[in-house]
Design a protein around this motif. Structure first.
Motif, mmCIF file in Angstrom:
data_model
loop_
_atom_site.group_PDB
_atom_site.id
_atom_site.type_symbol
_atom_site.label_atom_id
_atom_site.label_comp_id
_atom_site.label_asym_id
_atom_site.label_seq_id
_atom_site.Cartn_x
_atom_site.Cartn_y
_atom_site.Cartn_z
ATOM 1 N N GLN A 76 16.214 5.444 1.583
ATOM 2 C CA GLN A 76 15.848 5.709 2.967
ATOM 3 C C GLN A 76 14.799 4.694 3.382
ATOM 4 N N TYR A 77 14.893 4.226 4.590
ATOM 5 C CA TYR A 77 13.850 3.288 5.036
ATOM 6 C C TYR A 77 13.810 3.216 6.548
ATOM 7 N N GLU A 78 12.715 2.668 7.023
ATOM 8 C CA GLU A 78 12.551 2.438 8.449
ATOM 9 C C GLU A 78 11.806 1.130 8.632
ATOM 10 N N VAL A 79 12.259 0.330 9.568
ATOM 11 C CA VAL A 79 11.555 -0.907 9.907
ATOM 12 C C VAL A 79 10.778 -0.652 11.193
ATOM 13 N N MET A 80 9.492 -0.923 11.150
ATOM 14 C CA MET A 80 8.621 -0.633 12.294
ATOM 15 C C MET A 80 8.099 -1.944 12.875
ATOM 16 N N PRO A 81 7.971 -1.996 14.189
ATOM 17 C CA PRO A 81 7.415 -3.224 14.770
ATOM 18 C C PRO A 81 5.941 -3.372 14.405
ATOM 19 N N THR A 85 0.844 -1.195 0.000
ATOM 20 C CA THR A 85 0.000 0.000 0.000
ATOM 21 C C THR A 85 0.872 1.234 0.000
ATOM 22 N N CYS A 86 0.323 2.331 -0.463
ATOM 23 C CA CYS A 86 1.020 3.633 -0.439
ATOM 24 C C CYS A 86 2.440 3.505 -0.989
ATOM 25 N N VAL A 126 3.182 -12.342 7.698
ATOM 26 C CA VAL A 126 2.831 -11.300 6.730
ATOM 27 C C VAL A 126 3.218 -9.933 7.289
ATOM 28 N N GLY A 127 3.980 -9.184 6.521
ATOM 29 C CA GLY A 127 4.312 -7.809 6.865
ATOM 30 C C GLY A 127 3.645 -6.848 5.907
ATOM 31 N N CYS A 128 3.918 -5.579 6.090
ATOM 32 C CA CYS A 128 3.284 -4.561 5.229
ATOM 33 C C CYS A 128 4.350 -3.588 4.755
ATOM 34 N N LEU A 129 4.419 -3.398 3.449
ATOM 35 C CA LEU A 129 5.404 -2.476 2.886
ATOM 36 C C LEU A 129 4.709 -1.225 2.366
ATOM 37 N N MET A 130 5.221 -0.110 2.792
ATOM 38 C CA MET A 130 4.685 1.198 2.416
ATOM 39 C C MET A 130 5.839 2.143 2.101
ATOM 40 N N ARG A 131 5.514 3.216 1.451
ATOM 41 C CA ARG A 131 6.418 4.376 1.479
ATOM 42 C C ARG A 131 5.885 5.255 2.625
ATOM 43 N N GLY A 132 4.999 6.212 2.326
ATOM 44 C CA GLY A 132 4.398 6.976 3.417
ATOM 45 C C GLY A 132 3.471 6.093 4.238
ATOM 46 N N VAL A 133 3.415 6.380 5.514
ATOM 47 C CA VAL A 133 2.595 5.572 6.419
ATOM 48 C C VAL A 133 1.232 6.240 6.593
ATOM 49 N N HIS A 134 0.188 5.424 6.452
ATOM 50 C CA HIS A 134 -1.188 5.911 6.622
ATOM 51 C C HIS A 134 -1.318 6.821 7.843
ATOM 52 N N GLY A 135 -1.967 7.933 7.646
ATOM 53 C CA GLY A 135 -2.242 8.812 8.775
ATOM 54 C C GLY A 135 -1.117 9.758 9.121
ATOM 55 N N GLY A 154 10.506 7.893 2.113
ATOM 56 C CA GLY A 154 11.283 6.664 2.210
ATOM 57 C C GLY A 154 10.364 5.481 2.443
ATOM 58 N N PHE A 155 10.962 4.286 2.393
ATOM 59 C CA PHE A 155 10.154 3.087 2.604
ATOM 60 C C PHE A 155 9.931 2.830 4.099
ATOM 61 N N HIS A 156 8.784 2.248 4.383
ATOM 62 C CA HIS A 156 8.468 1.815 5.737
ATOM 63 C C HIS A 156 8.013 0.371 5.673
ATOM 64 N N TYR A 157 8.678 -0.458 6.439
ATOM 65 C CA TYR A 157 8.256 -1.855 6.499
ATOM 66 C C TYR A 157 7.776 -2.166 7.910
ATOM 67 N N LYS A 158 6.580 -2.641 7.979
ATOM 68 C CA LYS A 158 5.999 -3.026 9.266
ATOM 69 C C LYS A 158 6.117 -4.536 9.405
ATOM 70 N N GLN A 159 6.763 -4.950 10.447
ATOM 71 C CA GLN A 159 7.055 -6.370 10.635
ATOM 72 C C GLN A 159 5.802 -7.195 10.901
ATOM 73 N N SER A 160 5.954 -8.479 10.704
ATOM 74 C CA SER A 160 4.871 -9.411 11.005
ATOM 75 C C SER A 160 4.700 -9.521 12.519
ATOM 76 N N ARG A 161 3.629 -10.125 12.916
ATOM 77 C CA ARG A 161 3.277 -10.188 14.344
ATOM 78 C C ARG A 161 4.283 -10.993 15.163
ATOM 79 N N SER A 162 4.727 -12.101 14.621
ATOM 80 C CA SER A 162 5.535 -13.020 15.431
ATOM 81 C C SER A 162 6.968 -13.154 14.951
ATOM 82 N N GLY A 163 7.363 -12.327 14.003
ATOM 83 C CA GLY A 163 8.715 -12.436 13.471
ATOM 84 C C GLY A 163 8.771 -13.527 12.421
#
Lengths: 436, 436, 436
Positions: free
Chosen positions: B284-289, B251-252, B309-318, B258-267
């Motif tokens: 540029q990127y950031e890994v988010m829990p 999404t987004c 399952v993780g989620c890859l974004m550039r801008g983060v919703h909101g 920069g990229f934002h990757y939100k990690q999966s729930r359990s790794g």
């Protein structure tokens, strides 16, 4: 145990003059094989009861084959009129290791294909080898090479590559247990003082010292031509490798930089032991993660063996300008640096030997130290809990059969020797027993 | 394997004009259900062999029920005298999603109960929905609303909420193994370019690309109305969920951040894979829990499924001001950003596909690389151990049947493709075999 | 459960005037044993249903023996002419704890062997004891001692060391489960306000509060002479120690410094609970690793017991200048600091009591919150996902039977009470069940 514990307060001086030994060994021309290696091991064997092993050319060892033996008598570049410009007799770095024989007058252009220099360090002779290449060559200072403007030169290398054997040295000092500490250095570099001789000298002194003592662990000292020597030893000793509980590759121990410890591949007690000793040594140091380049830890830490072997250095190969050049000489290696290295490794070996595990005879609550003379009679003083008292409390708290003395020292963040002292006090008071 | 390894050097360009596809889809009015979703999937289906699924209103799916289908023909606010001020035909954000029909003249005060504006962004139209509320409403710029000072207005929404079906699209590309990679995007937002269409476009191109290739893993692409679409798919595919080894919600992907990757729930491996590719991407990127808010990873990572399952974004919703407003338009989404996102995800998919595990045929010591043409003949050079040589050493050291290529690349801290190259060299030299 | 959850929003005020209780207890002369301890426990017993235990001198307890009982009537140093310079009646710190009786005129030089002062804090009287030493002594200000230049002084201590008993207090409040929380303080220091009385006062108020409530866990409050008291209790209760799931030693809770929490020996839920409450408390705090010096956590965390017991302090023993001196008085202890400490520990106890584990009745996907009145009807608002909504999503995502509420609160990084609220909402909606 009491007699062993005192070892930690020895003054840790080598029994021989380390720089003197380096100086004695410096002129010898070493390579993977040949007379220079034998001569070097012969000098070492004057100090320790070294077993010299010869392995015949062509012997299959793991994935490798023992190479031809290389010997050299002379090598030079002269003007056509006979003036010697480069002479192996002056510096054994001048001839590429494992050069095949050559003789004749050749053009400068052709010679250039066989000349190695260091344009960025124009005064230094590089160290080069061509082990498994059917080649010959000369190493000389870039400055000299640039001054050589004749159209032709006379070259001469009187060497011999022939069926023979590879030589390595081994000393095993049995301990009370079958567990072993492996300590190795390489012996295949010619006149390079730090990257070769410092390890040989320090290891010789360590072996002398361990030979005079009783110890819990066995100590196995290997003087090996790099790579192929380790391969040979591993091939021949596969059935005994599970005895190796700790291992150290020693190299570059005579320069003036801080210590560098490269960890084992999979993490091991040796990694924690060396880091602990370094932390409390007062020396500058850095702990580096394992990587598959370097010295014979590459072989010991290959996936089929994965032994608990790290590598201790001062300067790191490839990062100091003297590395693999004629500047790695007797001035570059300092007596006090060699002695420091010796003392540090002696501490590491003693730590490994003394790193026992204890458990409280009765671990319920603190024992009453007062009636055992282990507590200051007047409690409540602000200065109570001083070093020794605190060490004893740490020991008695962690003596649960799971924490080794090293584990305790790391958790308490005090030098190992202090936990050792606490263990002795507690043992004498029958508060703990050693666990096996 | 050789044909697969070359994939890592492809230039990674999408097969279609991503911004063009976004532009084509932009005017369509999408919602959870209805004609706009079908039209959108129809456009996508021109590029890939998409299976269109219709699920009837009222169908029970996990804890939910498939909603009524919503369609809208028109919607407007006019002056009593008939001048149109707000028109759905101008911008489909103007009508609250899932508005029920309304018609008549009402007071401004009553209208105010149904008007949504953004006082802090007075020029923008907000995006609002009222999915499960029995409501109607208009979204307009705060500036316009403030200029509307009549006592009464004529409102008209010609919509229909009726029994019908919910539509989603699925493409499954089988692999050599039964293991699957799940890739999803949402398709339920109207004219919002980044938060909707960027994911659809990039995913379409990825599906086109994977469809042309053979691959080890299966790839499952889902175009889903958010939340309820994921719930439906999960409900219908419960018996196959254990095949999903890696998953990404997209999404987004079209904005300039920069990229934002939100990690999966359990790794999961996907977390390490995405972080590794990002680290070596130059972006540029950031890994988010993980957190339980966001997109359909909420459903895939619910405790009863807990998929990797993780989620890859550039801008983060909101977090970007254009989010859920009329400013999330075709200018906000940049062609080069879409292409970058595509290339990055293609790298991730290739990594997952190539992330095999190897073990040395004989792991005892290093193999002799020289006789296999894998070692420079002249050793001892200062520049030895260059990139490729070092990669090969890492590979041969870690090829123990336990480290995947990704594990190796992370430990060596070099791009995955370099370990892949080393693996190919070692495979060709019969030094390793793949482990299953 | 609902009635319990509200506890988290109580205003957390102690039921008694903490500083008043400290003031009442301050003049009493306490020691390991004797009348002062009994009098102290008698005051506490006016507030809680304390069980007073007497353990006879000579009783064997673990490695220790219950000591002789010590009582003192008077103690003084006078000039030979009879002018009192130092008098136990003025300050009970003046006599070394456990001093044996003495009477007579002695030289200053001999007296000097029995005098304790603080040269660096010349105005303060030190606190000293000589528990197991056959000794007597006086503690006085260094300034006074320096002014005492006579050749002889008259000394007099009217004390008695005789067979008797040691006294400690215990209150057990059973819970619904057999699991227990252990809370202890020491009661053996004389007129020292922070290092003794603050813990007694706060613990008394906590016990009063828990006694009025029903709770899931049992609460065991121990008022113990330090070290030997803990040893006795452990000796007598060995068969029940496995019931102790969490423990806290309380001390130095009345001074003005930030909080210090010393972790348990082996890591435990209590460590995470205290750190979590501190993190969200708004107070300055520091979490310190376990060490084997300090208070009775030394005994509870000895290797044979290794109970999950930490120690909560404000100022740390030995680090504030008033420690173990006459400056640790009623001015040093502040009413608001005592109340803060009380409130903080009440929060910790409530957290432990409420720290349950839940699992979703059906964890597949998110439940539809809308039809349960748990979701804002209008989605897509930028401000959606506010605190309460997000807490509920965290709870529903992590309610997998593996995460406790504390685990959830730590992962979501929000105060425990917010997850507790979410749990209540979800329970009421029958979305989760508690796991045992």
């Amino acid at each position: 145990m009491p007699d062993r514990l005192e070892s930690s307060v020895s003054d840790r001086k080598p029994a021989i003059d380390l720089h003197g030994l380096v100086t004695e060994l410096f002129p010898i021309n070493r390579s993977l094989t040949g007379a220079g290696v034998r001569e070097t091991l012969g000098v070492v064997a004057r100090h320790i009861d070294l077993k010299i092993n010869e392995v015949a050319t062509g012997t299959a060892v793991l994935d490798w084959t023992v190479p031809m033996e290389w010997n050299i008598r002379s090598g030079s570049i002269s003007t056509v009129s006979g003036r010697r410009l480069v002479d192996f007799a002056d510096n054994n770095l001048h001839v590429l290791g494992y050069s095949k024989p050559v003789q004749g007058v050749i053009s400068r252009a052709e010679l250039a294909q066989h000349v190695h220099t260091l344009p960025d360090q124009p005064d230094l002779i590089p160290y080069r080898t061509g082990y498994f290449a059917d080649d010959w060559g000369f190493c000389l200072s870039h400055k000299l090479w640039q001054s050589m403007t004749d159209e032709h030169y006379r070259v001469e290398i009187d060497s011999e590559l022939s069926s023979g054997s590879l030589t390595y040295g081994e000393l095993f000092l049995p301990g009370q247990s079958t567990q072993e500490v492996l300590i190795t250095c390489h012996i295949c570099h010619p006149s390079l003082a730090n990257d070769n001789l410092s390890g040989i000298a320090v290891m010789t002194a360590l072996a002398m010292r361990q030979a005079r003592r009783t110890h819990r662990l066995g100590y196995r000292f290997l003087f090996l031509p790099a790579t192929i020597g380790a391969i040979i030893w591993l091939d021949r000793n596969q059935s005994k490798l599970d005895r190796i509980r700790h291992g150290l590759v020693l190299t570059c121990l005579g320069d003036s930089s801080g210590f560098h410890y490269k960890q084992s591949r999979s993490g091991a007690i040796i990694d924690r032991a060396v880091a602990h000793v370094l932390r409390h040594s007062g020396h500058q140091y850095e702990v580096m993660p394992f990587n598959p380049y370097g010295y014979d830890e590459r072989q010991f830490c290959s996936p089929g063996f994965d032994l608990p072997v790290g590598c201790l250095m001062r300067g790191v190969h490839g990062t100091f300008p003297e590395y693999h050049t004629s500047a790695d000489n007797l001035d570059f290696v300092r007596p006090e640096a060699l002695d420091q290295s010796y003392a540090l490794i002696e501490s590491i070996l003693d730590l490994l030997d003394q790193n026992r595990t204890f458990e409280r005879v009765d671990g319920r609550g603190e024992p009453q130290l007062g009636r055992r003379g282990l507590y200051r009679a007047v409690a409540g003083q602000r200065e109570a809990g001083g070093a020794t008292q605190m060490d004893l409390l740490w020991f008695l708290n962690l003596a649960d059969g799971k924490h080794s003395l090293l584990d305790m020292a790391i958790r308490a963040d005090v030098p190992f020797a202090r936990l050792e002292t606490a263990a002795r006090l507690a043992l004498e008071a029958s508060l703990v027993r050693e666990t096996i």
